[in-house]
Design an enzyme around this catalytic site. Structure first.
Site, PDB file in Angstrom:
ATOM      1  CG  HIS A 135      -0.334   0.378   2.370  1.00 28.44           C
ATOM      2  ND1 HIS A 135       0.022  -0.875   3.462  1.00 28.44           N
ATOM      3  CD2 HIS A 135      -0.085   1.619   3.122  1.00 28.44           C
ATOM      4  CE1 HIS A 135       0.632  -0.100   4.281  1.00 28.44           C
ATOM      5  NE2 HIS A 135       0.541   1.353   4.294  1.00 28.44           N
TER       6      HIS A 135
ATOM      7  CG  ASP B 126      -0.439  -4.015   2.670  1.00 30.85           C
ATOM      8  OD1 ASP B 126       0.240  -3.544   1.519  1.00 30.85           O
ATOM      9  OD2 ASP B 126      -0.490  -3.536   3.593  1.00 30.85           O
TER      10      ASP B 126
ATOM     11  CB  SER C 221       2.921   1.740   6.294  1.00 25.93           C
ATOM     12  OG  SER C 221       1.614   2.389   6.978  1.00 25.93           O
TER      13      SER C 221
END
Length: 829
Positions: A632, A680, A776
């Protein structure tokens, strides 16, 4: 008389006696009205000399004039230089490429020859029309020219005109040239009739279909290739035989390869391009690429597909019209670049049918996407109607590597499905699923994606008993599959979505039973489940190979799970410990719980990814030139380009990295779903491998064995430079660390509901420790007890807020992607 003449001061008219008067006074008397003159006291004053005027061209004036001259000269030179720069360097050319259909002119074969009188005449007519449109628009002073590159036939009739438009304007004003603005000028110039309710209108006398107008920003290099005289690797191929395969092959071992192949079929048919193999430098299409267009010019919105890496897997693509453009780019051929392919002419196919279903609890037939097994083209449409023989039967659809879920407000990336007036989105995955419709009459419509060609779909259909979807003695998975009830809660993911292993009642294993000792999922898993430890005995004894055994390089198998790189040599040939140089040591000395500063050198695999110079995501070092992160972080055209990204390694404080490298390549998992964050995961290849001299500061973390099992409650660590609290506006300058624990998967699913088998939860249920925005892609690191090595158990993916009670963080489960990682980084094997 002589005397008078000799004195010019005397005149005869002045010599009269009456004009003379004499006054006699005494000496001591005074003249009336006169003051006696003052006698000088001192020396007599010198007589005042007349002042001399200074000459104009003295030294001072010369200096002033010279200074003024230099100033004027400097101003003039600066002005001329500014004018020169503004005319040369500050003006940019903007290129736009497009096409539209002219409906009232029939196609002539001569239009294929660009030197023919017919083509030149038609090109001149269209160029005059386009010139008139833009020279009378708000962009008139920036408009330079239009160039018609191709005039072709098409399956809707009339002519399909491909053209370029060029604007030249100062660089400072370039921002006003939006793609939509330039296209709107052309579309607004088409006068349509409200009465006739048709999309065809008049464009300066030309009947133009407004729905066919496409105009995109283009590249200067493509413009030069299209209108330039050097067409060494450009071909125009016309196909008029339905049974022939037209070869398309070219290769080079050095130099450059910039090829344009324009493929045109007879009217009423389509083109199918089949690629057998392609050799390219894998770099995210930055330099090397093969692009297939649904047009004859490189129009971005007409891209069917783009290939950015070498492949030997057969792939085929179908046009939506009777034309196609294939562009192969490899400007710096190092070893080998080229393509081996062929194209053929195929008829258009209708994708609709009515099917009567007779079988119960079995699949009796198949439906597929248009032009299967080719990638199906954009904007295609299929309709199917299913009717069962009994009202108690419904329709079951079995998808391969595909799944459909209810449509959300975000829309659908891979087309949408309408099933009995309910909307669903489709997504690709690595296992099969079954979708059931509890109705004897089912209407299905598939609307293909409007962007690119998509992977082919194959669907089996059959009837099922609405009151009993799965046979007796079976468990119904969330994926729709049916598995034997005996496989429920056996520690094996038989449903592919782990639904058969959720909400299981933990019971003490029957350690003395023969079935447990031979086939129990808890046997040889690295955890002592039996009091006497017999579940972890004789784990490396050679046994016949099965799907649940570990296989050595010499084909010897044993029951020990997670044997790869565990620090213990189990295989006779030592193959289980080959290439295991990861996480050789760690300077981890002190732990600070709750998102506090870490110590420098504690997490040598931690990476900070910077986008356009700013910290954006995290990553983990897994080899000298490869990193692992979250997909992502790179979602979207802008973020998927590796050019703006840099990787900062061996860094403790932001801005103080020991090694910085540009990112050469980004590999996002092909099944990544931006709506659910499934799959992901992404790999990043560095442009420069970090040097061995920095191995004390930079180390790769170990990749877990495929299918590695983790236990809830296990302590792990999440690290990154993200926000310390959800309300913070920016990340931390110092690397943060927080101790978290792995959360039971059942609790994770109960919390979020949309957890897949490729995800896991970790955190502190009180909300004290968690990852946050900016973390992330960073690692969830767990230390293995057997050898003390650090394992990359998870990748920071998503969650509900940051550090909220009862909402742990969700991580990508790395063990689910080991084969995928090895596909791109075989050195980790």
């Amino acid at each position: 008389m002589d005397k008078e003449k000799s004195d010019p001061s005397c005149k005869s008219s002045d010599l009269k006696i009456s004009n003379i008067s004499i006054q006699v006074v005494s000496v001591p008397g005074k003249l009336p009205g006169r003051r006696p003159p003052r006698k000088p006291i001192g020396k007599p004053r010198p007589r005042k000399q007349p002042k001399k005027r200074a000459p104009f061209w003295n030294v001072q004036n010369k200096i002033i004039l010279f200074t003024v001259f230099l100033f004027i000269l400097a101003v003039t030179a600066w002005t001329l230089l500014w004018l020169y720069i503004s005319k040369t360097e500050s003006k940019d050319a903007f290129y736009f490429v497009g096409m539209f259909r002219i409906t009232n002119i029939e196609f002539l074969p001569e239009y294929r020859q660009k030197e023919s009188r017919e083509f030149l005449s038609m090109a001149k007519t269209v160029q005059q029309v386009v010139n008139l449109v833009y020279t009378t628009s708000a962009f008139s002073k920036f408009y330079k020219q239009s160039v018609v590159a191709d005039v072709s036939s098409n399956n809707k009739g009339g002519l399909l005109v491909h053209f370029w438009i060029v604007f030249v304007m100062p660089h400072a004003k370039g921002h006003i040239f939006c793609e939509e603005c330039v296209a709107a000028i052309l579309k607004d110039s088409i006068q349509t009739s409200i009465i006739n309710r048709t999309s065809v209108g008049s464009l300066q006398g030309l009947a133009v279909d407004m729905d066919s107008v496409v105009l995109n920003a283009g590249l200067r290099s493509d413009y030069s290739s299209a209108v330039g005289s050097d067409n060494g690797c450009s071909r125009y191929l016309y196909a008029d035989h339905l049974t022939l395969r037209y070869p398309l092959e070219i290769s080079a071992t050095s130099g450059q390869l910039m090829c344009h192949f324009k493929l045109v079929a007879i009217v009423g048919y389509l083109i199918r391009l089949s690629i057998e193999s392609i050799q390219l430098e894998a770099d995210n299409c930055i330099t090397d690429s093969l692009t297939v267009y649904d047009s004859l010019l490189p129009i971005r919105s007409a891209i069917l597909y783009r290939i950015c890496e070498p492949t030997r897997t057969l792939m085929s693509f179908v046009s939506t019209n009777n034309l196609m453009l294939v562009i192969l780019k490899s400007p710096y051929v190092r070893r080998l670049a080229g393509i081996r392919a062929y194209f053929e002419v195929i008829p258009e196919q209708k994708c609709e049918s009515t099917i009567l279903v007779k079988e119960i609890n079995s699949f009796e037939g198949k439906i597929s996407s248009p032009y299967y097994p080719s990638y199906y083209p954009p904007k295609c449409k299929c309709t199917w109607t299913f009717q069962t023989s009994l009202s108690t039967l419904g329709i079951a659809l079995k998808f391969y590597n595909y799944s459909i879920t209810k449509k959300s407000a975000k829309g659908c990336e891979h087309g949408w499905w309408e099933i009995n007036e309910h909307m669903y989105c489709g997504s690709y995955m690595d296992h099969e699923t079954i979708f059931r419709v509890p109705s004897p009459l089912v209407h299905i419509q598939l609307q293909c994606s409007s962007r690119l060609s998509d992977k082919p779909l194959l669907v089996e259909y059959g009837g099922y008993n609405i009151s009993q979807p799965c046979p007796a003695g079976s468990f119904r998975c969330s994926s729709g599959l049916c598995v034997p009830q005996a496989q429920r809660c056996d520690g094996v993911n038989d449903c592919f979505d782990e639904s058969d292993e959720l909400f299981c009642v933990t019971v003490k294993p029957a350690c003395n039973s023969s079935s447990f000792r031979q086939h129990g999922p808890l046997v040889c898993d690295g955890f002592r489940d039996c009091e006497d430890g017999q579940d972890e005995q004789n784990c490396t004894r050679s046994i016949p190979c099965t799907s649940r055994t570990f296989k050595c390089g010499n084909d010897i198998c044993f029951r020990k799970q997670n044997a790869q790189c565990d620090g213990i040599v189990d295989c006779p040939d030592g193959s289980d410990e080959e290439g295991c140089g990861c996480s050789r040591s760690s300077s981890f000395l002190h732990r600070i719980v709750g998102g506090s500063d870490s110590q420098e050198g504690t997490w040598p695999w931690q990476v900070s990814l910077h986008f356009v110079g700013s910290a954006y995501c995290g990553a983990s070092v897994i080899s000298r030139e490869w990193l692992l992160s979250a997909a992502h972080c790179f979602h979207g055209n802008r973020l998927s380009d590796p050019t703006p990204w840099t990787a900062h390694l061996g860094m403790y404080v932001q801005g103080n990295a020991k090694f910085i490298s540009p990112v050469r390549r980004i590999v996002v998992h092909e099944y990544y779903n931006s709506q659910t964050f499934d799959y992901d995961i992404a790999l990043l290849q560095l442009s420069i491998a970090w040097p061995e001299t920095l191995k004390q500061l930079i180390q790769p973390i170990c990749i877990p064995p495929a299918g590695q099992k983790v236990r809830s409650g296990e302590k792990c660590w999440v690290t990154g430079w993200g926000r310390r609290h959800e309300a913070d506006s920016k990340g931390s300058p110092v690397l943060q660390q927080a101790e978290v624990e792995l959360i039971d998967q059942t609790v994770c699913v109960s919390t979020y509901g949309i957890i897949t088998s490729r995800m896991l939860c970790a955190g502190v249920m009180s909300g004290k420790s968690d990852a946050c925005k900016g973390d992330s892609g960073g690692p969830l690191s767990c230390r293995r007890k057997s050898d003390g090595k650090w394992i990359l158990t998870g990748i920071v993916s998503w969650g509900h807020g940051c550090g909220r009670p009862n909402f742990p963080g969700v991580y990508t489960r790395v063990s689910s992607f080991v084969p995928w990682i090895h596909k791109y980084v075989p050195s980790l094997l």
